[in-house]
Every structure is written in structure tokens, then in C-alpha cells.
Design a protein around this motif. Structure first.
Motif, short mmCIF file in Angstrom:
data_model
loop_
_atom_site.label_atom_id
_atom_site.label_comp_id
_atom_site.label_asym_id
_atom_site.label_seq_id
_atom_site.Cartn_x
_atom_site.Cartn_y
_atom_site.Cartn_z
N TYR A 119 0.84 -1.20 0.00
CA TYR A 119 0.00 0.00 0.00
C TYR A 119 0.87 1.25 0.00
O TYR A 119 0.64 2.18 -0.79
CB TYR A 119 -0.92 0.02 1.22
N GLN A 152 -6.86 12.06 -4.36
CA GLN A 152 -6.09 12.15 -3.12
C GLN A 152 -4.68 12.67 -3.38
O GLN A 152 -4.16 13.51 -2.64
CB GLN A 152 -6.01 10.78 -2.44
N ASP A 195 -6.83 -2.20 6.82
CA ASP A 195 -7.49 -2.78 5.66
C ASP A 195 -6.73 -4.06 5.37
O ASP A 195 -5.64 -4.03 4.79
CB ASP A 195 -7.42 -1.82 4.47
N SER A 230 -6.49 3.10 8.86
CA SER A 230 -7.36 4.27 8.90
C SER A 230 -7.39 4.89 10.30
O SER A 230 -6.79 4.36 11.24
CB SER A 230 -8.78 3.87 8.49
N ASP A 290 -13.05 0.64 9.81
CA ASP A 290 -13.95 0.72 8.65
C ASP A 290 -13.90 2.05 7.91
O ASP A 290 -14.66 2.25 6.95
CB ASP A 290 -15.40 0.42 9.06
N ASP A 291 -13.03 2.98 8.31
CA ASP A 291 -12.86 4.22 7.56
C ASP A 291 -11.82 4.00 6.45
O ASP A 291 -11.13 2.99 6.41
CB ASP A 291 -12.41 5.36 8.47
N ALA A 292 -11.70 4.97 5.55
CA ALA A 292 -10.73 4.88 4.46
C ALA A 292 -9.31 5.04 5.00
O ALA A 292 -9.05 5.86 5.89
CB ALA A 292 -11.02 5.95 3.41
N VAL A 293 -8.39 4.27 4.44
CA VAL A 293 -7.00 4.32 4.89
C VAL A 293 -6.27 5.49 4.23
O VAL A 293 -6.71 6.02 3.21
CB VAL A 293 -6.26 3.00 4.57
N ASP A 294 -5.17 5.90 4.82
CA ASP A 294 -4.27 6.89 4.22
C ASP A 294 -2.88 6.66 4.79
O ASP A 294 -2.71 5.98 5.80
CB ASP A 294 -4.76 8.32 4.48
#
Length: 318
Positions: free
Chosen positions: A12, A24, A259, A266, A270-274
């Protein structure tokens, strides 16, 4: 409790660097230097820094250096003390600090355009801030140049940001916040000034940041966030009060934010990763002594072996 999906996180992080045109990447273009620090440090903690091309990274970092000496967040952007620190940290990861012209970098804003010797303050656009104080102190420490500022006055400003609850704010009278506490505790640690802290009072405030899920928040009544696994933990470690929190529950919270299919971490499950939260999640697990991770220094925010290498290095001549 689950396990850290190391290989997926590595993939990732490497994929973030390759993306150039998605939404992004475009909105984060101006702080790409920070992203490089987060991603590369995470890779180093995971023992995977060898997956990147050193010469390519160093060449890009140096291409972000402004004629004034400071570094920008990306090629063609304006220099900033925050991006300058990230650039120095990235170069430190690869043992490439010798590519810097320290005399030029000092003139760029580390001690002249960002430090007011008469008040011991660090600022950008006339803004006094404990955050910028920590950034400048850390950067100068990495370059073996901390003696070029009035450390006593800088420490006095940090101490003036201390509150009755034991915490610290961004400025004198500012609300106590975990991120600002880290900046102040880190600055005091780097200058040998931790005796100014009421460790029990601050330790109590920080351990109260752990909520039922096991995660940590930045201030009272806020949701937990993986990034505070760094801001809070590092401060607790520097004041020897990390045993006041439930480490097992915090580890579970961080692992629940992964994830597990595509990699990345994240802010909450359950939130979006960054890449930001991926770094702070991995760094937090390192502070918690999670198996197979390299140790990270809580004040320098770099792997311990990198810090030891810098400490043993020669002073850069001016």
C-alpha cells in the motif's frame, strides 16, 4: 486480536508513491514531503526500507530545496520549516545528511528567519507556536546545531504554554491537546528540560485519553483516532507513565483499523485508509513493542538505530 498485515501495508505504501493523478494525490501534492517521511519511516519500522531506490528518493528530496536553503512540500512549491524537517528526516533514514549544506540551511530559516532570539520563539508569518518550536529544535538537533539558538529562551516559551491540568497548548493560554503536548514534551526532552513537567499530572491527563474501545483521543469528549497512538504514547513514554494505559486494548484498536485486503491503516475501524494514519498506526505499535517491528525514538520520531547513528556522527562544520 489479529496480526499486523505487514506485506500488504508495504504494498500500500509503495502504491501511494506511484499514484500521481487521482484525487487524493492531487489534493495532497503540496505536502508530498510529509508523505515521503510518513511512508518511508513506516517502511523502515517494518524492516522494508530496502524496497525503495535510495538515489531516486534523495534526488527528489534535494530537488525540493529552495534557493533560500529550506525545503518545499514538493517541487515548485514554497519552502516551509515543516517540510524542511521532513526532508532532513528522510535524508537521515538513508544516512544521507552529508548532502546538505548546513550553513545554507541554517540561513534558510532554521535559526534566522524562524527564530526570534530575543524571545526564544519560533514562528512562521509572525505566529508563535510550540509546534514550530519543536520542529526547529528537532531539525537543529538532527543537524548537531542546537547550540546555534538560545535554548534557555526556547525552553521558557515552551514552559509558558503549560496549563493547570498539566498539559500544553499551542500558545500560552491555549487549550491542552495531545498533539501540542507531544510537541512540548518532545522539545523539552531534546533539550534536557523534562524537569519542568509535572509528570504525574500530565500522565493522568494523557491516560484519560484512552476510551472504551482501547483507542486514544486528542482531548476530552472526542472520538479515538489512530494518530493519537503516537501523540499520546510517545509523550507517556518520555515521562515514564506509559504503564498507566491498557496496551493490549490499544494494540487491538490499531489492528482493527487495518485494511486487511488492500493494506493501509485508517483513523478508526472501517474508515478509508491513508499513509498518515498508516505511519502513526505502525509507529504506535512500535512504541507498544509489537513483535518484529523496529524500535522508534519517541522524541526524534525516527527509528532508534537511525537516531543512534546520528548521535555518533560528527558535527557538521559551519
Amino acid at each position: 486480536m489479529g496480526e499486523l498485515a505487514t506485506e500488504k501495508h508495504v504494498r500500500y505504501i509503495l502504491s501511494v508513491e506511484k499514484r500521481k493523478d487521482d484525487f487524493q494525490s492531487v489534493v495532497m501534492e503540496h505536502l508530498r514531503m510529509n508523505g515521503a517521511y510518513w511512508g518511508l519511516t513506516a517502511l523502515d519500522i517494518l524492516g522494508k526500507l530496502n524496497t525503495v531506490d535510495v538515489d531516486e528518493v534523495v534526488s527528489w528530496v534535494m530537488s525540493c530545496q529552495h534557493e533560500s536553503g529550506g525545503f518545499a512540500g514538493n517541487v515548485g512549491h514554497d519552502p516551509h520549516i515543516l517540510y524542511t524537517l521532513s526532508a532532513v528526516q528522510v535524508l537521515a533514514l538513508f544516512d544521507k545528511l552529508d548532502v546538505l549544506d548546513v550553513d545554507k540551511d541554517l540561513k534558510s530559516g532554521l535559526t534566522i528567519s524562524t527564530a526570534r532570539h530575543d524571545r526564544g520563539l519560533y514562528f512562521l508569518s509572525d505566529e508563535a507556536s510550540s509546534r514550530f518550536s519543536y520542529i526547529a529544535i528537532l531539525c537543529l538537533s538532527l543537524l548537531h546545531q542546537l547550540d546555534k539558538i538560545n535554548v534557555e529562551k526556547a525552553v521558557n516559551f515552551i514552559v509558558s504554554c503549560k496549563n493547570m491540568d498539566g498539559g500544553f497548548g499551542c500558545t500560552p493560554g491555549g487549550e491542552s491537546h495531545s498533539g501540542q503536548i507531544f510537541c512540548c514534551v518532545g522539545a523539552l526532552a531534546l533539550t534536557g528540560s523534562l524537569h519542568h513537567i509535572d509528570k504525574d499530572l500530565l500522565g493522568w491527563w494523557l491516560c484519560e485519553r484512552q476510551v472504551k474501545s482501547g483507542g486514544l483521543n486528542g482531548r476530552p469528549e472526542k472520538l479515538p483516532d489512530v494518530c493519537y497512538s503516537w501523540w499520546v504514547l510517545s509523550s507517556l513514554i518520555m515521562i515514564d507513565r506509559v504503564h498507566w494505559i491498557n496496551k493490549e486494548k490499544l494494540i487491538k484498536f490499531i489492528l482493527d483499523c487495518q485494511d486487511t485486503e488492500n493494506g493501509g491503516i485508517s483513523d478508526r475501524p472501517d474508515d478509508a485508509v491513508d499513509v498518515y494514519h498508516t505511519y502513526f498506526g505502525i509507529a504506535g505499535l512500535s512504541l507498544l513493542e509489537y513483535p518484529s517491528l523496529k524500535a522508534i525514538d519517541p522524541a526524534y520520531a525516527l527509528p532508534v538505530d537511525v537516531v543512534n547513528r546520528i548521535r555518533l556522527g560528527k558535527r557538521h562544520a559551519i
